[in-house]
Design a protein around this motif. Structure first.
Motif, short mmCIF file in Angstrom:
data_model
loop_
_atom_site.label_atom_id
_atom_site.label_comp_id
_atom_site.label_asym_id
_atom_site.label_seq_id
_atom_site.Cartn_x
_atom_site.Cartn_y
_atom_site.Cartn_z
N GLU A 142 6.73 -7.03 -2.36
CA GLU A 142 6.06 -8.16 -1.71
C GLU A 142 6.97 -8.81 -0.67
O GLU A 142 6.50 -9.23 0.40
CB GLU A 142 5.62 -9.20 -2.75
CG GLU A 142 4.54 -8.70 -3.71
CD GLU A 142 3.23 -8.38 -3.04
OE1 GLU A 142 3.02 -8.77 -1.86
OE2 GLU A 142 2.38 -7.72 -3.66
N ARG A 187 6.85 -6.65 2.32
CA ARG A 187 5.56 -6.81 3.02
C ARG A 187 5.58 -8.09 3.84
O ARG A 187 5.13 -8.13 5.00
CB ARG A 187 4.42 -6.91 2.00
CG ARG A 187 3.97 -5.60 1.48
CD ARG A 187 2.83 -5.80 0.53
NE ARG A 187 2.32 -4.52 0.11
CZ ARG A 187 1.29 -4.38 -0.72
NH1 ARG A 187 0.67 -5.44 -1.21
NH2 ARG A 187 0.87 -3.20 -1.07
N GLU A 241 -3.21 -8.44 6.27
CA GLU A 241 -3.38 -7.68 5.02
C GLU A 241 -2.07 -7.58 4.24
O GLU A 241 -2.07 -7.60 3.02
CB GLU A 241 -3.92 -6.28 5.32
CG GLU A 241 -5.41 -6.26 5.56
CD GLU A 241 -5.92 -4.90 6.01
OE1 GLU A 241 -5.14 -3.93 6.05
OE2 GLU A 241 -7.12 -4.83 6.34
N LEU A 289 0.12 -14.77 -5.72
CA LEU A 289 0.12 -13.53 -4.92
C LEU A 289 -0.41 -12.36 -5.75
O LEU A 289 -1.25 -11.58 -5.26
CB LEU A 289 1.54 -13.25 -4.44
CG LEU A 289 1.74 -12.03 -3.56
CD1 LEU A 289 0.89 -12.09 -2.31
CD2 LEU A 289 3.21 -11.88 -3.19
N GLY A 290 0.06 -12.27 -7.00
CA GLY A 290 -0.38 -11.18 -7.89
C GLY A 290 -1.89 -11.22 -8.10
O GLY A 290 -2.57 -10.20 -8.02
N TYR A 338 -4.10 -12.61 -6.20
CA TYR A 338 -4.77 -12.30 -4.93
C TYR A 338 -4.86 -10.79 -4.74
O TYR A 338 -5.90 -10.26 -4.34
CB TYR A 338 -4.02 -12.95 -3.74
CG TYR A 338 -4.49 -12.41 -2.42
CD1 TYR A 338 -3.70 -11.54 -1.69
CD2 TYR A 338 -5.75 -12.74 -1.92
CE1 TYR A 338 -4.16 -11.01 -0.49
CE2 TYR A 338 -6.21 -12.21 -0.73
CZ TYR A 338 -5.41 -11.35 -0.02
OH TYR A 338 -5.85 -10.81 1.15
N ARG A 339 -3.77 -10.11 -5.03
CA ARG A 339 -3.75 -8.63 -4.88
C ARG A 339 -4.76 -7.99 -5.83
O ARG A 339 -5.45 -7.03 -5.48
CB ARG A 339 -2.35 -8.07 -5.19
CG ARG A 339 -1.27 -8.53 -4.24
CD ARG A 339 -1.28 -7.75 -2.97
NE ARG A 339 -0.15 -8.14 -2.12
CZ ARG A 339 -0.22 -8.32 -0.82
NH1 ARG A 339 -1.36 -8.15 -0.18
NH2 ARG A 339 0.84 -8.66 -0.13
N SER A 396 -8.21 -8.55 -4.45
CA SER A 396 -8.44 -7.68 -3.28
C SER A 396 -8.78 -6.27 -3.73
O SER A 396 -9.70 -5.64 -3.18
CB SER A 396 -7.19 -7.62 -2.40
OG SER A 396 -6.92 -8.89 -1.88
N GLU A 397 -8.04 -5.78 -4.72
CA GLU A 397 -8.27 -4.42 -5.22
C GLU A 397 -9.64 -4.31 -5.87
O GLU A 397 -10.39 -3.36 -5.61
CB GLU A 397 -7.15 -4.06 -6.23
CG GLU A 397 -7.27 -2.70 -6.87
CD GLU A 397 -7.05 -1.54 -5.92
OE1 GLU A 397 -6.31 -1.70 -4.93
OE2 GLU A 397 -7.64 -0.48 -6.16
N ARG A 420 0.52 -4.21 -12.33
CA ARG A 420 0.75 -5.50 -11.67
C ARG A 420 0.57 -6.65 -12.68
O ARG A 420 1.35 -7.59 -12.70
CB ARG A 420 -0.21 -5.67 -10.50
CG ARG A 420 0.14 -6.78 -9.57
CD ARG A 420 -0.77 -6.78 -8.36
NE ARG A 420 -0.26 -5.92 -7.31
CZ ARG A 420 0.71 -6.26 -6.48
NH1 ARG A 420 1.30 -7.42 -6.59
NH2 ARG A 420 1.10 -5.44 -5.51
#
Lengths: 266, 214
Positions: free
Chosen positions: A65, A68, A128, A175-176, A178-179, A182-183, A236
């Motif tokens: 992260e 990124r 993204e 953040l986790g 959110y990911r 998104s997935e 995750r």
């Protein structure tokens, strides 16, 4: 004469047998003790190994992260800025060539449009990699924005409900999650053919609950290929010291539930 | 070869072992400390015993000293070897039991006047239980990995204890019967005892030889 000899032998054999029995019992009891302690030590070793693996996973995701974030920042600050400047310079040139031959103006316009396309891609990639709104506005704001974009864009209605102190959640958790969202959203839009997605997220007494469900096809029976994305999600969530449960809903569609204990993380 | 010669000959490996331990005293690993002290103690006792025997002086009182001290030394050795696998409480209880048993022996049974069958059995039983359990313990993969450096030493030392005390128990219980049936074997029983104790000394020597030196 034989009887006294038999008695003598018995008088040696009987206590000897008792002694052998005592020794056998002693060995069995001590051996039990040894096995019990060995088992405890093996469990403790496994626990330590799992903890270490967990820490490695957490560190790996954190590093990923961070990287990124760095790349998103560099893309925005350097490439994005350079492309913006190029676009402005091209616009200026277009203005100057407006009175010139049509061919050059057209070519210049094409170059400017390519640059605008590249700039747009740069912004999208940067977003993204690390959405600015997530950094500035927090998780709920980001989720609601994304839900609105998806609802307005297509045939899927996305609803996000939140309760509790979302801003108190650590950055890594936001953040986790959110990911994860998104997935899950990506999976639903690509494979599920759903018309509605519901997301409930709450933070109460340092327990974060994340409930996602859609009314699509649900998971296929054979998860061997489809399961890779979900395996990534499991990793995750595990790195966040949470528990993930997912499956098909009884009334059709897919569900995923995550529970995180924030105190455990600290 | 007469049994008496065997008994005196058994002193030679013990003295050699005692000299070896004295020379290499500080180089042995900490986990072998009790065995070192046992060998030195045993050497002293056996030399005194042999000298008393030659001078025709009563030496059974030596057993009163030797039995409890050697048992406590071996208990210390096994405790050190099995640390983390067998609770310390068990060894503490065994130590207390040994001290109480030998005190009773001294006060009530007066074993310095004759060979004490009960305490010899008690000692052998405790050490056999520990030796047999340790044999199983040393076969475990986890233990072998953890005790990598000293596994061979522990194996040989334990083998020596097992062989000697198993044979002692057999001689204690069947020796009198054999001697009763075959009076001419009186000395041979003690000669056999000397053979087995020599085997124990040889096993101890191999165990100490194989141990990594500091």
């Amino acid at each position: 004469m034989e009887e006294p000899e038999a008695i003598d032998f018995l008088s040696a054999l009987v206590p000897f047998t008792i002694i052998v029995f005592i020794i056998a019992v002693g060995v069995i009891l001590l051996n039990q003790q040894f096995r019990k302690n060995l088992f405890k030590q093996q469990l403790a070793k496994e626990e330590l190994k799992n903890q270490h693996q967990q820490e490695l996973l957490q560190t790996s995701i954190e590093v990923q992260e961070q990287e990124r974030k760095r790349i998103a920042q560099d893309l925005h600050d350097e490439l994005g800025a350079a492309l913006s400047i190029s676009r402005m310079q091209l616009l200026q040139l277009e203005g100057q060539l407006a009175s010139g031959t049509g061919k050059e103006a057209v070519q210049l316009k094409q170059v400017r449009e390519n640059v605008e396309g590249a700039l747009s891609s740069t912004r999208r990639i940067s977003h993204e990699l690390m959405p600015a709104q997530l950094v500035n506005g927090g998780l709920v704001s980001m989720l609601q924005t994304q839900a609105k974009q998806v609802t307005e864009a297509g045939n899927v209605q996305v609803e996000v409900q939140s309760s509790g102190g979302m801003k108190q959640m650590p950055w890594t958790v936001q953040l986790g999650l959110y990911r994860v969202f998104s997935e899950l959203l990506n999976n639903t839009l690509k494979h599920a053919y759903a018309s509605k997605i519901d997301l409930q997220i709450q933070n109460q007494k340092d327990t974060v609950t994340f409930k996602y469900q859609d009314n699509g096809k649900g998971l296929p029976e054979d998860l061997s290929d489809a399961g890779l994305g979900l395996k990534g999600l499991e990793g995750r969530v595990k790195a966040l010291n949470g528990e993930l449960h997912f499956g098909n809903r009884s009334q059709g569609g897919f569900y995923a539930e995550i529970e995180l204990k924030l105190k455990r993380m600290n | 070869m007469s049994s008496k010669s065997l008994i005196y000959l058994a002193l030679i490996p013990l003295i050699a072992l005692g000299i070896y331990v004295t020379i290499k005293f500080k180089s042995f690993q900490k986990k072998l400390v009790f065995i070192k002290w046992f060998i030195l103690f045993e050497s002293c006792i056996q030399i005194i015993g042999a000298a008393s025997s030659l001078l025709k002086v009563q030496n059974l009182w030596l057993l009163t000293v030797y039995s409890p001290v050697s048992t406590l030394i071996f208990l210390g050795h096994y405790q050190k070897m099995t640390t983390g696998f067998i609770n310390r409480v068990i060894f503490r209880l065994l130590n207390i039991a040994v001290v109480i048993a030998f005190l009773i022996d001294i006060i009530y049974l007066k074993s310095n006047e004759r060979f004490d069958f009960a305490t010899a059995t008690f000692r052998s039983v405790i050490l056999l239980i520990l030796a047999l359990t340790t044999s199983i313990f040393l076969m475990n993969e986890e233990v072998r990995l953890r005790q990598k450096q000293l596994i061979d030493s522990f194996f040989w030392i334990n083998a020596g204890v097992l062989v000697y005390h198993a044979s002692s128990i057999m001689l204690l219980y069947f020796g009198p019967y054999i001697m009763h049936m075959f009076p001419e074997t009186y000395g041979s029983v003690w000669g056999l005892h000397a053979v087995f104790i020599t085997i124990m000394y040889v096993c101890f020597f191999i165990g100490l030889w194989k141990s990594p030196k500091q």
